[in-house]
Design an enzyme around this catalytic site. Structure first.
Site, PDB file in Angstrom:
ATOM      1  CE  LYS A 113       9.509  18.882 -24.672  1.00 15.91           C
ATOM      2  NZ  LYS A 113       8.307  19.268 -25.451  1.00 15.91           N
ATOM      3  CE  LYS A 196      10.257  10.618 -30.735  1.00 21.24           C
ATOM      4  NZ  LYS A 196       9.070  10.996 -29.930  1.00 21.24           N
ATOM      5  CE  LYS A 199       7.979  18.637 -34.123  1.00 19.47           C
ATOM      6  NZ  LYS A 199       6.623  18.714 -34.640  1.00 19.47           N
TER       7      LYS A 199
END
Length: 334
Positions: A113, A196, A199
């Site tokens: 991240k 994956k 959202k």
């Protein structure tokens, strides 16, 4: 009593991946009376990256409504949002003084991240796993349903619990066990079967949202990436076909069947026949959930009351646990 704790972030719409990989399993666990289930909307974790305050509040309500619509019963399980219960942060500081810098530096999710510009990442993003450990241990959670991407964080929670017990010579915190359940624990993107379903993906076409209507679901499945070959008759034939494997896995999970059972029916057929069948099944399963979600979101006061009651129940469990930790550490509480 075995106690399950699991949390989900209120960032973006919940997806089919969230439903098949986590929420559906939570509903099943709720029905097993040998578990006490605690489900948390982790709004404090969400602010490790910047959030619009008004949108965060709305997203917290929407995630809570999604869980209820999918079958979580807030009178049976405990459902609340994290920021209501101060004990999470109180315990996190103590656990942060037990955890080691080297442990956190090894967390692959932080590296992913933060990317190349790690110096500009927030300390909250780096410290996130300590708060996650506190979320679990504040309730002496014994079992945690997790996806593959959270297994390392749970291992850290176990390390922290063990280090605390050793440091103070107590057998206080259990070492929480991972629970990886369901046939589709890792649902992949509709645009790239190697990634994956997320959202946070920039493309809404990469995912099926729990808020999508029937036409939207059908359109996304119709345009999902595939290959020109027909479906194989056995699962081994999907090994090098990421997108085909993803769609078949989704079908199997929605139908509560094995991949081999699905291929026994559709093997040899092309996606021109398989995709409409998958669309029909997805609408059949998700349609009622989406309708109930819209109904719940029309009554935000009800959602707020559910979260408030859940927060009271969660606090009643966590408060004596954290108070005992404070006594053990040596904090004076006149």
């Amino acid at each position: 009593m075995r106690r399950i704790f699991s949390g989900i972030q209120p960032t973006g719409n919940l997806t089919l991946g969230n439903y098949l990989g986590a929420i559906r399993n939570w509903v099943a666990l709720q029905g097993e009376k040998s578990y006490e289930c605690i489900f948390c909307v982790v709004d404090q974790h969400a602010i490790t990256i910047p959030q619009d305050p008004a949108e965060l509040k709305q997203a917290t309500r929407e995630v809570a409504a999604s869980l209820i619509a999918a079958g979580i019963d807030p009178t049976d399980s405990i459902l609340f949002n994290q920021s209501q219960v101060d004990e999470h942060m109180k315990l996190a500081w103590v656990l942060g003084c037990v955890a080691r810098v080297g442990w956190l530096n090894r967390m692959t999710q932080f590296k992913d991240k933060a990317g190349k510009d790690r110096d500009n990442a927030t300390t909250g993003l780096w410290w996130y796993p300590v708060l996650m450990a506190a979320d679990i241990l504040a309730y002496k959670g014994t079992h945690v349903p997790v996806g593959d991407d959270q297994k390392q964080h749970l291992e850290l929670a176990r390390d922290i619990a063990q280090a605390y017990n050793s440091m103070f010579g107590v057998e206080f915190f259990p070492l929480p066990e991972p629970q990886i359940l369901g046939a589709a624990t890792r649902v992949m993107s509709l645009r790239d079967g190697t990634k994956k379903m997320s959202k946070s993906d920039a493309s809404d076409m990469s995912r099926i949202n729990m808020t999508d209507d029937a036409d939207t679901i059908a359109n996304k499945i119709k345009k999902a990436k595939t290959d020109p070959e027909p479906l194989p008759s056995e699962a081994a034939g999907l090994a090098e076909r990421a997108e085909a494997r993803n769609l078949v896995t989704i079908y199997a999970a929605l139908a509560d069947r094995t991949v081999d059972e699905v291929l026994a029916e559709y093997g040899g057929q092309g996606f021109g026949k398989f995709k409409p069948a998958l669309s029909e099944l997805a609408v059949e399963v998700l349609g009622p959930i989406g309708a109930e979600l819209q109904k719940l979101m029309a009554d935000p006061a009800f959602i707020d009351s559910v979260l408030a009651k859940g927060g009271d129940r969660a606090r009643a469990l966590a408060k004596p646990i954290v108070e005992e930790v404070y006594d053990t550490v040596g904090f004076l509480r006149p």
